[in-house]
Scaffold this active site. Structure first.
Site, PDB file in Angstrom:
ATOM      1  N   LYS A  52       0.831  -1.211   0.000  1.00  0.00           N
ATOM      2  CA  LYS A  52       0.000   0.000   0.000  1.00  0.00           C
ATOM      3  C   LYS A  52       0.864   1.259   0.000  1.00  0.00           C
ATOM      4  O   LYS A  52       0.567   2.228  -0.708  1.00  0.00           O
ATOM      5  CB  LYS A  52      -0.965  -0.037   1.199  1.00  0.00           C
ATOM      6  N   GLN A  96      -5.021  -1.957   9.271  1.00  0.00           N
ATOM      7  CA  GLN A  96      -4.727  -3.246   8.639  1.00  0.00           C
ATOM      8  C   GLN A  96      -5.295  -4.393   9.479  1.00  0.00           C
ATOM      9  O   GLN A  96      -5.049  -4.478  10.672  1.00  0.00           O
ATOM     10  CB  GLN A  96      -3.208  -3.410   8.458  1.00  0.00           C
ATOM     11  N   ASP A 119     -11.358   1.932   3.156  1.00  0.00           N
ATOM     12  CA  ASP A 119     -11.553   0.480   3.020  1.00  0.00           C
ATOM     13  C   ASP A 119     -13.028   0.128   2.824  1.00  0.00           C
ATOM     14  O   ASP A 119     -13.366  -0.984   2.426  1.00  0.00           O
ATOM     15  CB  ASP A 119     -11.046  -0.257   4.278  1.00  0.00           C
TER      16      ASP A 119
HETATM   17  C1  BQF Z   1      -0.608 -10.363  -5.995  1.00  0.00           C
HETATM   18  C2  BQF Z   1      -5.379  -9.641   2.391  1.00  0.00           C
HETATM   19  C3  BQF Z   1      -6.194 -11.655   3.416  1.00  0.00           C
HETATM   20  C4  BQF Z   1      -6.350 -10.984   4.635  1.00  0.00           C
HETATM   21  C5  BQF Z   1      -6.023  -9.652   4.736  1.00  0.00           C
HETATM   22  C6  BQF Z   1      -0.800  -8.237  -4.696  1.00  0.00           C
HETATM   23  C7  BQF Z   1      -1.747  -8.215  -2.489  1.00  0.00           C
HETATM   24  C8  BQF Z   1      -1.879  -9.591  -2.532  1.00  0.00           C
HETATM   25  C9  BQF Z   1      -1.510 -10.279  -3.678  1.00  0.00           C
HETATM   26  C10 BQF Z   1      -2.152  -7.431  -1.291  1.00  0.00           C
HETATM   27  C11 BQF Z   1      -4.849  -8.885   1.255  1.00  0.00           C
HETATM   28  C12 BQF Z   1      -4.663  -9.537  -0.078  1.00  0.00           C
HETATM   29  C13 BQF Z   1      -4.478  -7.557   1.449  1.00  0.00           C
HETATM   30  C14 BQF Z   1      -0.966  -9.614  -4.747  1.00  0.00           C
HETATM   31  C15 BQF Z   1      -3.844  -6.734   0.376  1.00  0.00           C
HETATM   32  C16 BQF Z   1      -4.419  -8.505  -1.173  1.00  0.00           C
HETATM   33  O1  BQF Z   1       0.307  -9.930  -6.723  1.00  0.00           O
HETATM   34  O2  BQF Z   1      -1.274 -11.352  -6.281  1.00  0.00           O
HETATM   35  C17 BQF Z   1      -1.199  -7.530  -3.566  1.00  0.00           C
HETATM   36  O3  BQF Z   1      -1.359  -6.652  -0.815  1.00  0.00           O
HETATM   37  N1  BQF Z   1      -3.424  -7.549  -0.741  1.00  0.00           N
HETATM   38  C18 BQF Z   1      -4.701  -6.955   2.720  1.00  0.00           C
HETATM   39  O4  BQF Z   1      -4.410  -5.775   2.930  1.00  0.00           O
HETATM   40  O5  BQF Z   1      -5.218  -7.672   3.733  1.00  0.00           O
HETATM   41  C19 BQF Z   1      -5.541  -8.979   3.623  1.00  0.00           C
HETATM   42  C20 BQF Z   1      -5.721 -10.988   2.300  1.00  0.00           C
END
Ligand code: BQF
Length: 297
Positions: A52, A96, A119
Site C-alpha cells: 500500500k 490493517q 476500506d
Molecule cells: C498479488 C489480504 C487476506 C487478509 C487480509 C498483490 C496483495 C496480494 C496479492 C495485497 C490482502 C490480499 C491484502 C498480490 C492486500 C491482497 O500480486 O497477487 C497484492 O497486498 N493484498 C490486505 O491488505 O489484507 C488482507 C488478504
C-alpha cells in the site's frame, strides 16, 4: 482462454491516478494522503501494508505508516483512530486487518469517520453500498468489478456464484454483482456449509472464489466457457522461494484454466487490483467525494 492481467490493469489505473494527482498539484492542490495503522508483525500484514505504501508512491500520494506493538491497548488504538479522524492533512486511512484477539475489531472500524473510511468497512459505507448510494466500496470487490468491465466480460443477467461470505469480500461482492448499476447478475452465495456448492458452481457463468482454501475449485466444478475470478491469497510454505513461501489461490489453476473463457492468476490477478482500488478510494476522499454514481460507466 484469456488470462486476466490484474497487475498490468492496476499499473494502468495507477498511472491514470498519478496523472490526475499531478494535475491537482499543478493547480495548487495538495497531494492525497493515506495513513495506515499496522498492529504487530504478522508477515502477511507487513507485506500488504508495504504494498500500500509503495502504491501511494506510484500514485504521487503522501503516505503515513503508524505502527503499534501487538500488546497495544484498545483505548490507545481508538485514540489513534480519533486523532486521524480529526487530522485535516489525512484524507483517508485504514486499519490493517486482522487485529490481535484482545482488540474488538468491529469497535475500531466503527470509530473511523466514514468519510475517511477508504476500506469501506464502516457500517455506514456497507449500508450505503447495499442500497446503491454513493459510498466507499471495499477494494477487493471494486477491483473485481473493474477487471470484469475492463475485459468486457458480460455480467448482466448471468449466473454468478460467489464462494465465501466474509464481510470483506464475499458479502459485498454478492451485493454488488446483484445491483443493477454494477453486476446486474443472478447471484448465489455458497460457503462451507452449502450442500449444493458443486452443482451451483457447475451452472455458473462467473465464479468468484473467496474461501481461502488453496486449490478448492477444481475442473469438475467449472462449466466450459465460465469466467473464474480467484480471490484466494493463502501463504503456503515453499522452500524453493527466497521468502520461504508462495501465494496460493482458491482455484486449481492448471486444470481449471483450459475450461475458462477468462481466469485470474494468483499472484498478479485480484491482489494488485485490491491495492489499486484503495488508491482510487483515497483519491476520491481527497476530492471530498464518495465513489458514487458519477464515476460509474
Ligand atoms: C498479488 C489480504 C487476506 C487478509 C487480509 C498483490 C496483495 C496480494 C496479492 C495485497 C490482502 C490480499 C491484502 C498480490 C492486500 C491482497 O500480486 O497477487 C497484492 O497486498 N493484498 C490486505 O491488505 O489484507 C488482507 C488478504
Amino acid at each position: 482462454m484469456t488470462l486476466i492481467d490484474g497487475k498490468a490493469t492496476a499499473a494502468t489505473i495507477k498511472a491514470e491516478i498519478k496523472d490526475e494527482v499531478e494535475r491537482i498539484v499543478a493547480q495548487g492542490g495538495r497531494r492525497p494522503h493515506l495513513a495506515a495503522i499496522l498492529v504487530g508483525h504478522d508477515g502477511g500484514s507487513e507485506t500488504y501494508v508495504k504494498n500500500k505504501v509503495l502504491a501511494c508512491e506510484a500514485c504521487g500520494f503522501q503516505s503515513t505508516l503508524i505502527r503499534f506493538e501487538d500488546d497495544i491497548r484498545e483505548e490507545e488504538l481508538l485514540a489513534c483512530v480519533s486523532r486521524l479522524n480529526n487530522d485535516e492533512s489525512v484524507d483517508g486511512f485504514i486499519v490493517q486487518l486482522p487485529l490481535p484477539r484482545h482488540i474488538n475489531g468491529q469497535k475500531v472500524i466503527e470509530a473511523i469517520d466514514y468519510r475517511k473510511d477508504v476500506d469501506g468497512f464502516h457500517p455506514i459505507n456497507v449500508g450505503r453500498m447495499a442500497i446503491g448510494l454513493p459510498c466507499f466500496v471495499s477494494a477487493t470487490p471494486l477491483g473485481i468489478l473493474t477487471l470484469l468491465r475492463r475485459y468486457n466480460i458480460p455480467t448482466s443477467g448471468k449466473k454468478c456464484v460467489v464462494l465465501g461470505r466474509s464481510n470483506i469480500v464475499g458479502k459485498p461482492m454478492a451485493q454488488l454483482m446483484l445491483q443493477k448499476q454494477w453486476g446486474d447478475a443472478t447471484v448465489t452465495v455458497c460457503h462451507s456449509r452449502s450442500k449444493t456448492l458443486k452443482e451451483e458452481c457447475r451452472q455458473a457463468d462467473i465464479i468468484i472464489a473467496a474461501i481461502g482454501q488453496p486449490g478448492f475449485v477444481t475442473a469438475d466444478m467449472v462449466k466450459e466457457g465460465a469466467a473464474v475470478i480467484d480471490v484466494g491469497t493463502t501463504r503456503v510454505p515453499d522452500a524453493t522461494r527466497k521468502s520461504g513461501y508462495r501465494l496460493s489461490g482458491d482455484v486449481l489453476f492448471d486444470e481449471v484454466a483450459p475450461k475458462c473463457s477468462y481466469i485470474t492468476p494468483v499472484p498478479g490477478g485480484v491482489g494488485p487490483m485490491t491495492i489499486c482500488m484503495l488508491m482510487l478510494n483515497t483519491l476520491s476522499a481527497a476530492k471530498g467525494e464518495f465513489y458514487g454514481e458519477r464515476v460509474r460507466k
